[in-house]
Write a protein that holds these residues in place. Sequence first.
Motif, short mmCIF file in Angstrom:
data_model
loop_
_atom_site.label_atom_id
_atom_site.label_comp_id
_atom_site.label_asym_id
_atom_site.label_seq_id
_atom_site.Cartn_x
_atom_site.Cartn_y
_atom_site.Cartn_z
N ALA A 14 0.55 -1.21 -0.04
CA ALA A 14 0.18 -0.10 0.08
C ALA A 14 0.79 1.25 0.04
O ALA A 14 1.85 1.19 0.87
CB ALA A 14 -1.01 -0.26 1.25
N GLY A 15 0.42 2.10 -0.83
CA GLY A 15 1.27 3.51 -1.01
C GLY A 15 2.21 3.46 -2.02
O GLY A 15 2.90 4.47 -2.40
N ARG A 67 -4.52 10.00 -8.66
CA ARG A 67 -3.70 8.81 -8.43
C ARG A 67 -3.08 8.05 -9.45
O ARG A 67 -1.80 7.68 -9.59
CB ARG A 67 -4.28 7.78 -7.41
CG ARG A 67 -4.71 8.23 -6.03
CD ARG A 67 -5.04 7.32 -5.00
NE ARG A 67 -6.16 6.57 -5.61
CZ ARG A 67 -6.10 5.26 -5.78
NH1 ARG A 67 -5.12 4.41 -5.42
NH2 ARG A 67 -7.16 4.53 -5.96
N SER A 85 0.15 5.81 -5.17
CA SER A 85 -0.51 5.78 -4.00
C SER A 85 -1.65 4.68 -3.95
O SER A 85 -2.80 4.90 -3.60
CB SER A 85 -1.24 7.18 -3.81
OG SER A 85 -0.34 7.89 -3.80
N SER A 87 -3.84 1.42 -3.05
CA SER A 87 -4.47 0.93 -1.83
C SER A 87 -5.04 -0.58 -2.12
O SER A 87 -5.07 -1.10 -3.18
CB SER A 87 -5.45 1.77 -1.37
OG SER A 87 -6.46 1.64 -2.32
N GLU A 89 -7.61 -1.83 -2.08
CA GLU A 89 -8.96 -1.61 -2.78
C GLU A 89 -8.71 -1.53 -4.20
O GLU A 89 -9.70 -1.62 -5.17
CB GLU A 89 -9.81 -0.24 -2.44
CG GLU A 89 -10.33 -0.39 -1.26
CD GLU A 89 -9.45 -0.07 0.14
OE1 GLU A 89 -9.76 -0.94 1.07
OE2 GLU A 89 -8.20 0.59 -0.12
N ASP A 90 -7.47 -1.20 -4.54
CA ASP A 90 -6.96 -1.28 -6.14
C ASP A 90 -6.98 -2.73 -6.52
O ASP A 90 -6.40 -2.89 -7.84
CB ASP A 90 -5.95 -0.24 -6.36
CG ASP A 90 -6.10 1.21 -6.11
OD1 ASP A 90 -5.28 1.87 -5.41
OD2 ASP A 90 -7.24 1.52 -6.49
N VAL A 124 -2.41 -5.41 -3.98
CA VAL A 124 -2.06 -4.27 -3.30
C VAL A 124 -2.31 -4.85 -1.77
O VAL A 124 -3.30 -5.24 -1.18
CB VAL A 124 -2.51 -3.05 -3.34
CG1 VAL A 124 -1.65 -2.00 -2.44
CG2 VAL A 124 -2.43 -2.76 -4.76
N SER A 126 -1.66 -4.72 2.40
CA SER A 126 -1.86 -3.83 3.37
C SER A 126 -0.71 -3.72 4.69
O SER A 126 0.21 -4.37 4.23
CB SER A 126 -3.13 -3.47 4.03
OG SER A 126 -3.05 -5.14 4.88
#
Length: 126
Positions: A14-15, A67, A85, A87, A89-90, A124, A126
């Motif tokens: 993430a990120g 993003r 960026s 996350s 959710e992507d 992705v 976390s």
Amino acid sequence: QVQLVESGGGLVQAGGSLRLSCAASGRSFSTYAMGWFRQAPGKEREFVAAISASGDSWRYTESVKGRFTISRDNFVKRMYLQMNSLSPEDTAVYYCAAKIRRPIVPGTVTGEYDYWGQGTQVTVSS
């Protein structure tokens, strides 16, 4: 006929960032609009971004604005999706698609597109 091959997917924290690429062959690349879609497990395929044939106009779904950046290079017949960026959710399989039917403007609906790639997995963590 248009053949599309995606690449660039993978596992990222993430990120982080990834850059997807879609290589096209067949019909003249500069004559059709293109788009990126994604499909998460158990969900319908959804629009992510689209770009005009000339590359001078584009559209994004709200959740990726600021993003993700879509671009294309008509000389090398490739489309790109720079994803920053990221996350969890992507996480999804990302597909590129070609829209040759008129009007050849960036579309946001899967049914507007005529050719699809096989997809590339983006995960992705976390």
